[in-house]
Design a protein around this motif. Structure first.
Motif, mmCIF file in Angstrom:
data_model
loop_
_atom_site.group_PDB
_atom_site.id
_atom_site.type_symbol
_atom_site.label_atom_id
_atom_site.label_comp_id
_atom_site.label_asym_id
_atom_site.label_seq_id
_atom_site.Cartn_x
_atom_site.Cartn_y
_atom_site.Cartn_z
ATOM 1 N N VAL A 194 0.570 -1.165 0.126
ATOM 2 C CA VAL A 194 0.085 0.115 0.089
ATOM 3 C C VAL A 194 1.128 1.420 -0.229
ATOM 4 O O VAL A 194 0.529 2.406 -1.128
ATOM 5 N N GLY A 195 2.254 1.431 0.756
ATOM 6 C CA GLY A 195 2.957 2.200 1.104
ATOM 7 C C GLY A 195 3.438 2.621 -0.221
ATOM 8 O O GLY A 195 3.579 3.635 -0.983
ATOM 9 N N LEU A 196 3.837 1.676 -1.319
ATOM 10 C CA LEU A 196 4.261 1.278 -2.545
ATOM 11 C C LEU A 196 3.300 2.548 -3.949
ATOM 12 O O LEU A 196 3.820 3.891 -4.156
ATOM 13 N N PHE A 197 2.826 2.188 -3.557
ATOM 14 C CA PHE A 197 1.501 2.748 -4.362
ATOM 15 C C PHE A 197 1.151 4.531 -4.138
ATOM 16 O O PHE A 197 1.626 5.150 -4.978
ATOM 17 N N VAL A 198 1.624 4.783 -2.800
ATOM 18 C CA VAL A 198 1.381 6.110 -2.290
ATOM 19 C C VAL A 198 2.416 7.311 -2.381
ATOM 20 O O VAL A 198 2.743 8.018 -3.105
ATOM 21 N N ILE A 205 1.992 11.683 -22.888
ATOM 22 C CA ILE A 205 0.346 11.744 -21.753
ATOM 23 C C ILE A 205 0.404 13.049 -21.118
ATOM 24 O O ILE A 205 -0.606 13.757 -20.753
ATOM 25 N N GLN A 206 1.353 13.515 -21.289
ATOM 26 C CA GLN A 206 1.637 14.884 -20.347
ATOM 27 C C GLN A 206 1.430 16.057 -21.302
ATOM 28 O O GLN A 206 2.154 15.609 -22.416
ATOM 29 N N GLY A 208 -0.277 10.947 -13.678
ATOM 30 C CA GLY A 208 -1.661 10.584 -13.002
ATOM 31 C C GLY A 208 -1.528 8.774 -12.894
ATOM 32 O O GLY A 208 -1.042 7.768 -13.312
ATOM 33 N N PHE A 209 -1.702 8.084 -11.449
ATOM 34 C CA PHE A 209 -1.748 6.674 -10.988
ATOM 35 C C PHE A 209 -2.295 6.101 -12.613
ATOM 36 O O PHE A 209 -2.169 5.313 -12.993
ATOM 37 N N PHE A 210 -3.535 6.643 -12.694
ATOM 38 C CA PHE A 210 -4.088 5.805 -13.967
ATOM 39 C C PHE A 210 -3.211 5.531 -15.393
ATOM 40 O O PHE A 210 -3.636 4.705 -15.778
ATOM 41 N N GLN A 211 -2.761 6.860 -15.198
ATOM 42 C CA GLN A 211 -1.894 7.222 -16.669
ATOM 43 C C GLN A 211 -1.225 6.092 -16.919
ATOM 44 O O GLN A 211 -0.524 5.048 -17.565
ATOM 45 N N ALA A 212 -0.434 5.509 -15.060
ATOM 46 C CA ALA A 212 0.861 5.296 -15.336
ATOM 47 C C ALA A 212 0.182 3.821 -15.570
ATOM 48 O O ALA A 212 1.223 2.208 -16.423
ATOM 49 N N CYS A 213 -0.456 3.823 -15.224
ATOM 50 C CA CYS A 213 -1.776 1.813 -15.345
ATOM 51 C C CYS A 213 -1.198 1.256 -16.623
ATOM 52 O O CYS A 213 -1.898 0.608 -17.513
ATOM 53 N N CYS A 214 -1.926 2.414 -17.300
ATOM 54 C CA CYS A 214 -1.942 2.367 -18.711
ATOM 55 C C CYS A 214 -0.895 2.491 -20.014
ATOM 56 O O CYS A 214 -1.133 2.039 -20.592
ATOM 57 N N LEU A 215 -0.091 2.518 -19.356
ATOM 58 C CA LEU A 215 1.336 2.564 -19.783
ATOM 59 C C LEU A 215 1.651 1.143 -20.675
ATOM 60 O O LEU A 215 0.961 -0.170 -19.961
ATOM 61 N N PRO A 216 1.946 1.157 -21.972
ATOM 62 C CA PRO A 216 1.778 -1.246 -22.232
ATOM 63 C C PRO A 216 2.998 -1.196 -21.231
ATOM 64 O O PRO A 216 4.504 -1.018 -20.812
#
Length: 501
Positions: free
Chosen positions: A103-107, A276-277, A289-297
């Protein structure tokens, strides 16, 4: 005839050597040893599990406990009726730590991209050192044993330690570009294994005086390291007037030599120029952003793969000394020292496999081959005889094929994902992407530690190794689309080179 740009292979270390300064060396060493110290304090807990288990059981089962008076005060406060329940609680603490760490890593990745990386890293190191001191040293000195207090401290410790990896990877990504990244990060990612070795060495040296002194020594060294990081670490080249990596990585030689690692050769030129930016007028990148990072290939696939692989790697990290003592009856200090060979194999594996991936300009096929050998080495290690030299050799081989890929995914591949074309030149994506990959891996590892304790208690150690083989195979399954794509690219490049000749 000249080869196409994407096929021009440059020496992997040429760009690195030409731009290396003494600042790069200092950053390499400071980030290396800062994370080594964080891992050393974690390793201390796994190295003294046998002593802690003895201390938490009744004194009639604990021959090492001192005879203190009055008896009712000092010996009636044991936590568990027997060693089996104490062992299960130790596995629960591992799980608690890894869940809070995940959890801490995501934050921490998001925070690291928005605050000064040096401040975040130094704060995490010093605060974590204090928590480790309270957990292992102060409670023993005061003879205060409480399950809920231990759980709360370990939750806080996991959150604080999570600041380390995203910050150090982001700092390294700011200073070292694509040229030779696999080799540099493969060598640098040995910091975790060096920390394990350091933690095992420190613990084995002072364990005869009591496990509380093992926690005291590692916590003190870690706190001192946090102070040094605060006053000495440079987070980016611009702090000393050096050009940032973005300018250098726009050059065609370096870009073409490394593009196949994360780029998409089938994409149009317009897609490659997409970012993206949004580009500000002053060209200052914003944090992704967090969800933008998740969408990266590649981020999701590598994250899921790392969840399986980190489960296996951290199971060795947390349980190897305990397994050696429990299964072979070796002394705890001897088991601590012998467990070092797993980390030695991981250091060599991460460096060599990173170098090979630089030469091929592909990461996934190298990972796949190593993990296939890892399945065989796990099966072989599960049948290791009661011989320390033979056990050490097989352990080192297993570390080579498991620790090496784990180091690559968590460092070089995370840096590739955080600096690919879609976030062109944006260092502010590095910590976020690293936090996602390592955070997902830590969730898998957290679940795994509790499962290991349950499987071991009900089925035995052999089934634990079967479980490791299943998780390693799942790692290959998750990255199989990337393996297929990169092998196709290799074959395509080979055909073009044959035509060019």
């Amino acid at each position: 005839m000249a080869w196409p740009g994407s096929l021009q292979r440059q020496p992997v270390n040429r760009g690195l050597v030409s731009h290396c300064t003494h600042h790069h060396i200092v950053v390499f060493l400071l980030t290396f040893f800062s994370y080594s110290l964080l891992h050393a304090s974690r390793k201390t807990f796994s190295n003294v599990k046998v002593s802690i288990s003895s201390q938490w059981t009744p004194s009639c089962l604990n021959i090492t406990a001192p005879e203190l008076r009055p008896y009712e005060l000092w010996n009636s406060s044991h936590l568990f009726p027997d060693a089996e329940e104490a062992t299960l609680f130790l596995g629960t603490l591992d799980t608690i730590f890894l869940f809070s760490y995940a959890v801490g890593l995501f934050v921490s990745g998001i925070v690291g991209d928005r605050l000064n990386l040096r401040w975040v890293l130094s704060f995490g190191m010093c605060s974590s050192a204090l928590v480790v001191f309270f957990f292992g040293t102060l409670t023993e000195w005061l003879h205060f044993y409480n399950k809920w207090f231990y759980c709360c401290l370990w939750v806080v410790n996991g959150l604080l330690q999570s600041t380390g990896w995203p910050c150090v990877v982001a700092v390294m990504g700011n200073w070292f570009g694509k040229a030779g990244r696999g080799f540099v990060f493969g060598l640098w990612s040995a910091c975790a294994s060096v920390g394990n070795i350091l933690g095992a060495f420190l613990a084995s040296c002072v364990l005869k005086y009591g496990y509380e002194y093992a926690f005291l020594v590692t916590a003190s060294v870690q706190f001192a390291g946090g102070v040094i990081v605060f006053f000495g670490l440079l987070t980016s080249p611009k702090e000393v007037g050096l050009p940032e990596l973005g300018a250098d990585e726009d050059s065609s030689v370096e870009e073409d030599a490394n593009r196949p690692l994360m780029g998409n050769d089938d994409a149009d030129d317009d897609d490659r120029n997409y970012s993206i930016q949004a580009t500000d007028a002053d060209n200052q990148p914003k944090a992704i952003g967090f969800f933008q990072a998740c969408c990266l290939p590649g981020v999701v696939l590598y994250s899921l793969a790392y969840a399986c692989l980190k489960l296996v790697n951290y199971s060795f990290f947390f349980w190897l000394p305990f397994y050696l003592s429990n299964n072979f009856g070796w002394k705890e200090a001897e088991a601590d020292q012998l467990s070092i060979w797993y980390d030695v194999g991981g250091i060599i594996g991460g460096t060599i496999q990173g170098l090979i991936s630089d030469m091929l300009q592909k990461r996934a096929p190298v990972l796949a081959i190593s993990l296939l050998f890892a399945v065989g080495s796990l099966f072989g290690y599960s049948r290791s005889p009661n011989s320390k030299p033979i056990n050490a050799v097989i352990m080192a081989v297993t570390g080579f094929f498991i620790g090496g890929p784990s180091n690559m995914i968590s460092s070089a591949i995370s840096a590739d994902l955080g600096r690919q074309d879609l976030v062109k030149g944006s260092s502010e994506a590095l910590a976020t992407v690293t936090g996602i990959v390592d955070g997902t891996g830590s969730i898998g590892a957290a679940v795994g530690q509790y499962l290991v304790s349950l499987i071991q208690e009900n089925l035995g150690w052999m089934w634990v190794f079967y479980f490791f083989i299943l998780m390693t195979s799942s790692t290959i399954l998750f990255i199989s689309p990337l393996i297929v794509r990169e092998i196709k690219l290799l074959l395509h490049e080979r055909r073009l080179r044959m035509l060019a000749e």
